[in-house]
Design a protein around this motif. Sequence first.
Motif, PDB file in Angstrom:
ATOM      1  N   SER A 148     -24.401 -42.671  56.387  1.00  0.00           N
ATOM      2  CA  SER A 148     -23.285 -41.931  55.811  1.00  0.00           C
ATOM      3  C   SER A 148     -21.946 -42.527  56.237  1.00  0.00           C
ATOM      4  O   SER A 148     -21.012 -42.633  55.444  1.00  0.00           O
ATOM      5  CB  SER A 148     -23.382 -40.466  56.260  1.00  0.00           C
ATOM      6  N   ALA A 149     -21.840 -42.951  57.491  1.00  0.00           N
ATOM      7  CA  ALA A 149     -20.562 -43.440  58.027  1.00  0.00           C
ATOM      8  C   ALA A 149     -20.254 -44.860  57.572  1.00  0.00           C
ATOM      9  O   ALA A 149     -19.102 -45.191  57.254  1.00  0.00           O
ATOM     10  CB  ALA A 149     -20.585 -43.371  59.551  1.00  0.00           C
ATOM     11  N   VAL A 150     -21.294 -45.686  57.543  1.00  0.00           N
ATOM     12  CA  VAL A 150     -21.084 -47.112  57.269  1.00  0.00           C
ATOM     13  C   VAL A 150     -20.388 -47.329  55.926  1.00  0.00           C
ATOM     14  O   VAL A 150     -19.515 -48.180  55.788  1.00  0.00           O
ATOM     15  CB  VAL A 150     -22.458 -47.839  57.332  1.00  0.00           C
ATOM     16  N   THR A 151     -20.742 -46.540  54.951  1.00  0.00           N
ATOM     17  CA  THR A 151     -20.228 -46.761  53.598  1.00  0.00           C
ATOM     18  C   THR A 151     -18.778 -46.323  53.429  1.00  0.00           C
ATOM     19  O   THR A 151     -18.155 -46.632  52.424  1.00  0.00           O
ATOM     20  CB  THR A 151     -21.096 -45.999  52.572  1.00  0.00           C
ATOM     21  N   VAL A 152     -18.247 -45.626  54.401  1.00  0.00           N
ATOM     22  CA  VAL A 152     -16.854 -45.186  54.311  1.00  0.00           C
ATOM     23  C   VAL A 152     -15.897 -46.354  54.575  1.00  0.00           C
ATOM     24  O   VAL A 152     -14.759 -46.343  54.141  1.00  0.00           O
ATOM     25  CB  VAL A 152     -16.587 -44.044  55.324  1.00  0.00           C
TER      26      VAL A 152
ATOM     27  N   ALA B 253     -28.789 -53.175  56.560  1.00  0.00           N
ATOM     28  CA  ALA B 253     -29.175 -52.860  55.178  1.00  0.00           C
ATOM     29  C   ALA B 253     -27.929 -52.678  54.310  1.00  0.00           C
ATOM     30  O   ALA B 253     -27.968 -52.865  53.102  1.00  0.00           O
ATOM     31  CB  ALA B 253     -30.031 -51.602  55.145  1.00  0.00           C
ATOM     32  N   ASN B 254     -26.821 -52.342  54.967  1.00  0.00           N
ATOM     33  CA  ASN B 254     -25.560 -52.200  54.248  1.00  0.00           C
ATOM     34  C   ASN B 254     -24.713 -53.476  54.313  1.00  0.00           C
ATOM     35  O   ASN B 254     -23.508 -53.439  54.104  1.00  0.00           O
ATOM     36  CB  ASN B 254     -24.783 -51.003  54.805  1.00  0.00           C
ATOM     37  N   LYS B 255     -25.385 -54.586  54.628  1.00  0.00           N
ATOM     38  CA  LYS B 255     -24.749 -55.899  54.664  1.00  0.00           C
ATOM     39  C   LYS B 255     -23.607 -55.971  55.678  1.00  0.00           C
ATOM     40  O   LYS B 255     -22.566 -56.575  55.425  1.00  0.00           O
ATOM     41  CB  LYS B 255     -24.222 -56.298  53.273  1.00  0.00           C
ATOM     42  N   LYS B 256     -23.808 -55.331  56.801  1.00  0.00           N
ATOM     43  CA  LYS B 256     -22.820 -55.374  57.873  1.00  0.00           C
ATOM     44  C   LYS B 256     -23.467 -55.872  59.151  1.00  0.00           C
ATOM     45  O   LYS B 256     -24.681 -55.766  59.323  1.00  0.00           O
ATOM     46  CB  LYS B 256     -22.200 -53.998  58.088  1.00  0.00           C
ATOM     47  N   THR B 257     -22.638 -56.413  60.010  1.00  0.00           N
ATOM     48  CA  THR B 257     -23.115 -56.948  61.280  1.00  0.00           C
ATOM     49  C   THR B 257     -22.744 -55.984  62.400  1.00  0.00           C
ATOM     50  O   THR B 257     -21.599 -55.531  62.454  1.00  0.00           O
ATOM     51  CB  THR B 257     -22.459 -58.321  61.538  1.00  0.00           C
ATOM     52  N   PRO B 258     -23.685 -55.701  63.297  1.00  0.00           N
ATOM     53  CA  PRO B 258     -23.346 -54.785  64.391  1.00  0.00           C
ATOM     54  C   PRO B 258     -22.414 -55.426  65.427  1.00  0.00           C
ATOM     55  O   PRO B 258     -22.475 -56.636  65.672  1.00  0.00           O
ATOM     56  CB  PRO B 258     -24.705 -54.464  65.042  1.00  0.00           C
TER      57      PRO B 258
ATOM     58  N   SER C 164     -14.794 -50.572  54.803  1.00  0.00           N
ATOM     59  CA  SER C 164     -14.940 -51.831  54.069  1.00  0.00           C
ATOM     60  C   SER C 164     -15.296 -53.003  54.970  1.00  0.00           C
ATOM     61  O   SER C 164     -15.592 -54.089  54.490  1.00  0.00           O
ATOM     62  CB  SER C 164     -13.631 -52.139  53.351  1.00  0.00           C
ATOM     63  N   SER C 165     -15.248 -52.799  56.271  1.00  0.00           N
ATOM     64  CA  SER C 165     -15.436 -53.911  57.192  1.00  0.00           C
ATOM     65  C   SER C 165     -16.828 -54.521  57.097  1.00  0.00           C
ATOM     66  O   SER C 165     -17.804 -53.810  56.853  1.00  0.00           O
ATOM     67  CB  SER C 165     -15.214 -53.426  58.632  1.00  0.00           C
ATOM     68  N   PRO C 166     -16.936 -55.819  57.345  1.00  0.00           N
ATOM     69  CA  PRO C 166     -18.272 -56.430  57.457  1.00  0.00           C
ATOM     70  C   PRO C 166     -18.919 -56.147  58.814  1.00  0.00           C
ATOM     71  O   PRO C 166     -20.025 -56.603  59.058  1.00  0.00           O
ATOM     72  CB  PRO C 166     -17.985 -57.927  57.291  1.00  0.00           C
ATOM     73  N   TYR C 167     -18.215 -55.437  59.681  1.00  0.00           N
ATOM     74  CA  TYR C 167     -18.745 -55.122  61.015  1.00  0.00           C
ATOM     75  C   TYR C 167     -18.821 -53.610  61.204  1.00  0.00           C
ATOM     76  O   TYR C 167     -18.050 -52.856  60.605  1.00  0.00           O
ATOM     77  CB  TYR C 167     -17.871 -55.755  62.110  1.00  0.00           C
ATOM     78  N   PHE C 168     -19.731 -53.189  62.068  1.00  0.00           N
ATOM     79  CA  PHE C 168     -19.815 -51.776  62.418  1.00  0.00           C
ATOM     80  C   PHE C 168     -20.191 -51.678  63.894  1.00  0.00           C
ATOM     81  O   PHE C 168     -21.195 -52.247  64.321  1.00  0.00           O
ATOM     82  CB  PHE C 168     -20.836 -51.029  61.554  1.00  0.00           C
ATOM     83  N   GLY C 169     -19.363 -50.966  64.647  1.00  0.00           N
ATOM     84  CA  GLY C 169     -19.592 -50.858  66.084  1.00  0.00           C
ATOM     85  C   GLY C 169     -20.537 -49.720  66.413  1.00  0.00           C
ATOM     86  O   GLY C 169     -20.327 -48.586  65.980  1.00  0.00           O
ATOM     87  N   THR C 170     -21.592 -50.055  67.172  1.00  0.00           N
ATOM     88  CA  THR C 170     -22.533 -49.011  67.597  1.00  0.00           C
ATOM     89  C   THR C 170     -22.444 -48.768  69.098  1.00  0.00           C
ATOM     90  O   THR C 170     -23.256 -48.033  69.657  1.00  0.00           O
ATOM     91  CB  THR C 170     -23.982 -49.384  67.228  1.00  0.00           C
ATOM     92  N   GLY C 171     -21.472 -49.411  69.748  1.00  0.00           N
ATOM     93  CA  GLY C 171     -21.200 -49.090  71.153  1.00  0.00           C
ATOM     94  C   GLY C 171     -22.242 -49.612  72.113  1.00  0.00           C
ATOM     95  O   GLY C 171     -22.430 -50.806  72.255  1.00  0.00           O
ATOM     96  N   GLY C 172     -22.887 -48.690  72.810  1.00  0.00           N
ATOM     97  CA  GLY C 172     -23.946 -49.087  73.741  1.00  0.00           C
ATOM     98  C   GLY C 172     -23.495 -49.272  75.178  1.00  0.00           C
ATOM     99  O   GLY C 172     -24.257 -49.760  76.013  1.00  0.00           O
TER     100      GLY C 172
END
Lengths: 560, 560
Positions: free
Chosen positions: A321-325, A377-382, A327-335
């Motif tokens: 739900s969040a990823v699609t909001v 799957a949403n074509k983004k890199t973590p 436009s970035s090619p990256y998405f931070g999942t922290g850790g």
Amino acid sequence: MRSPASNETTPLRVVPRPTRVTTGETVLRLSGDFSIDIDNSSSLKSSIPRDLEQAIHHTTATLHKNRHRYLSPQRGAEFLISGTQHTEIQKLILSLNGNGKPRSIAHDAVLPVEDRVAAERYELELATDGSAHIEADTSLGLYRGLTTFQQLFFYSGGKDGFQYTPHAPINIEDQPAFGWRAVLLDTSRNWFGEEALLKMLDTMALIKMNVFHWHITDSNSWPLGLDDFPELAGKGAYSPEEVYQQKQIQKIVLYANARGIDVVPEIDMPGHTAIIAESHPELIAGYQRTPFVKYAHQPPAGQLRFADDKVTEWTKGLLQSAVTVFSSPYFGTGGDELNTTCMMEDEETATTLKSKGWTLEKALDNFTEQTHAVVRANKKTPLVWQEMVLTHGDLPSVKKDTLVSIWIDSKDAAKVLAKGFRIVHAAADYFYLDQGQGGWLGEEGGGDSWQGPYKSWQKMYSFDPYKDVEEGKRKLVMGGQCSLWAEQTDETNLETVLWPRAAAVAELFWTGAGAEGYPRSSVEAFPRMHDVRFRMVDRGVRAIPLQPYWSALRPGTTNK
Amino acid sequence: MRSPASNETTPLRVVPRPTRVTTGETVLRLSGDFSIDIDNSSSLKSSIPRDLEQAIHHTTATLHKNRHRYLSPQRGAEFLISGTQHTEIQKLILSLNGNGKPRSIAHDAVLPVEDRVAAERYELELATDGSAHIEADTSLGLYRGLTTFQQLFFYSGGKDGFQYTPHAPINIEDQPAFGWRAVLLDTSRNWFGEEALLKMLDTMALIKMNVFHWHITDSNSWPLGLDDFPELAGKGAYSPEEVYQQKQIQKIVLYANARGIDVVPEIDMPGHTAIIAESHPELIAGYQRTPFVKYAHQPPAGQLRFADDKVTEWTKGLLQSAVTVFSSPYFGTGGDELNTTCMMEDEETATTLKSKGWTLEKALDNFTEQTHAVVRANKKTPLVWQEMVLTHGDLPSVKKDTLVSIWIDSKDAAKVLAKGFRIVHAAADYFYLDQGQGGWLGEEGGGDSWQGPYKSWQKMYSFDPYKDVEEGKRKLVMGGQCSLWAEQTDETNLETVLWPRAAAVAELFWTGAGAEGYPRSSVEAFPRMHDVRFRMVDRGVRAIPLQPYWSALRPGTTNK
């Protein structure tokens, strides 16, 4: 030739300092009806991207509105001999190289980080006859050139005030050394409204920063308003007004992209998630458990029960739900800062691990594998924090294309690079904007902040991105960022904490080593830092003074 | 009785904490037509001082405008059970003890410092039937009571929002422990406009600070516009707009006095005067001489040629002109950081000393004797920095009634007290607001500020004014102050540097040891500091957050 003050390597006071510059000493003034046009032969002529068109309007307006004066004891009067007819600049002409339909600024703002360097390239020429020209391969490059052009001009003062540059002819060839030049802002510990964020993005654009690393959620509040998960902000935000609604986020992202800034969101997990318990208590282990110091890095304690399949499934839904909001090619999942005591003392987690025959690391690996799969799957890199690579053994789930941010110590960069990952420099010993405000945990007598003293702009500027990095690993260094964790920051002091310090980070990672090598000289940079600070103030930004005004007017007089 | 959160000693969130307090748990609300009246039997009835009348209007308006809510997870809703009829407070009655024509607030704001403690005394009663009363011996005391009254109330929120207090019945007997509770602001290194100063005075009044130590001039700029010496600001101010004209100063002083604040001006001399050379080069030794580090503590070098009779005469004229602009019974003549090399290498000074057969100390003694005579002739007492007593031998010119500010190290207090002087605590190791912004002298890599890290409010609050002070000397401790030297501060960050930290200093010197003794507990004070911070923000002041909002709402959860 006028020599630059003190040991400046260029008399231009453009931040970040352009890569290649030649200047003269002819004074040119901007015509009262100065305008910015498109080259007739350029493909832009028939189809100009909307955001570039807006940038052109904005640049013209900003130039005419500018009231920033040259910093010298005479405030620039030394350039403006009374009675002299200064040649006027009537037009600035933009040319886009190549054919084909021009892409928008926003399009190239979200290119993969390695492709940004070339996309941001531009050339700028300002001849003594007043002709002015910017050329680039992309709208984004033209936008960067427009930003530089603004910083060439000073206001004359006086009753018929005008804009002038004292340095023509000017030739600039410019491109960044690194494709990741970021500010991280934590919007969970304290709240920052939309207006404050947009203003921050404007100031970032002024100094050509290109990534807003948005640490949007954490354990204190959940301001992320997702249409599919309204209960998270509904129960986890500080108030109904302190929520970024999904539509509003998309507006912020578009605003950033149109300024060449990629908004990289981060939902930090499985730690830093305690507040989810307000709406989903069953998902969280150890919520508000005390003493907090045993179960978390700071109150409130509480982490996702990441060993639990149902929790993993729920988290995958949240991420989808969040990823699609964004436009970035990256998405931070922290850790970062996973507290193992919190997990091991959680009865449900212990039971789950036992029934599956898993270690906590195995559970983390499974959780990461599954959640990163949604990102991919949403074509983004973590994007993850360094612990995901250094602390829990080699987790197969962390694929080699993952971006890894270094935060604990700048020395850790080499360790992450040795494992073959791409890195972003964000180490606390150089780049933590929140330090030096005093300890914030209640204690008798207080104390200094946890990671030592205030990080001055000079300290940030002295960083060497390639320190202990072998030649062959340098291409894995994506750039760097300064991070503003918001324990002691909200809208009241956002600007005073951030500006102009972050401009030193912007210049460091734009300019790279330059001809002088690392570390870059903060003494050389001082006049530019003063100039950009006062330019920010002229634009209504509460950037703090770096020295007495007496010193700001007299570069080179106030060094150790 | 509701117990106070964590280890608070009173549930009231009034800063500074009143000396004696009893509270209950009845909720009272302010009537929509609440007003403040004068007791019929009071001498005020026939002749109310104008500034008290204005304070009454201002208090009423401020109470109705208040939007500050109680800091708890429910934002005070726990006190406001739906459907409950809360007794209303219709009127607050003020009584002035004694007969005779009432004096104004401004009159008592400039009493000798020892007389202020009694003048600021007040009693406040708020009964469960809604009757409210403040009683005092002076208008100033009533004013302090009005300030406390404001802080008793919280806004309910909701569509028919109202003001309420959850703590009735409330009985307060209050008076300060010390008569000097100050903020020092340096307006020479960077400029602060009138509006910024007035707003600062308003915030000081909110926390009952009673001295604005105005370090008005220094070596960087001369913003003091004196009718008799227009050339000083004419050539020494940063610009014609960056001058406090004499009339404007009188307005600022009156504004402060009406809020119970004494404006103690300081013209620092004979050091810290370099900028005088712009209009009177002959008065200054070593102007802009380099390397500055040899001739001054910071650039530009330059000091009054104080051995020269003509310079002394000129300075006396300057002081005579300046002293009369201010209403304070004190006048600061500085005396810190005299650079002897600057003087001894000044040919004219060397010649003068030789011809008179004077040492530099003898010259300083003569200069001090003569300049202080001007201050005394105007019925004012000199205020000096500690070097005038500790560094140049025992100068007979420094009379025993002189107020001496401790700045270099808090340990120096005992040395000055041993010599029998009255002191003001202003030591850098506790009370320098400017520290921790990073080194400001240009240097590679930068560094921390010269006196170590940021001084947190907790650190300031932990100060013991009587540490190493023998019983018999305690009466010589006038109080204390926090000092804001403005190398890295101007209007952009004045409020974020000052607030709410200075409130800890205000409370420390108002409350004294209290029943708990020294050091006062910053953990106990935390909920009040949060409350006053948000109250400041509600009034448009950029006071910085002390913790995540989550913690501010939950006193006691976020301690070490």
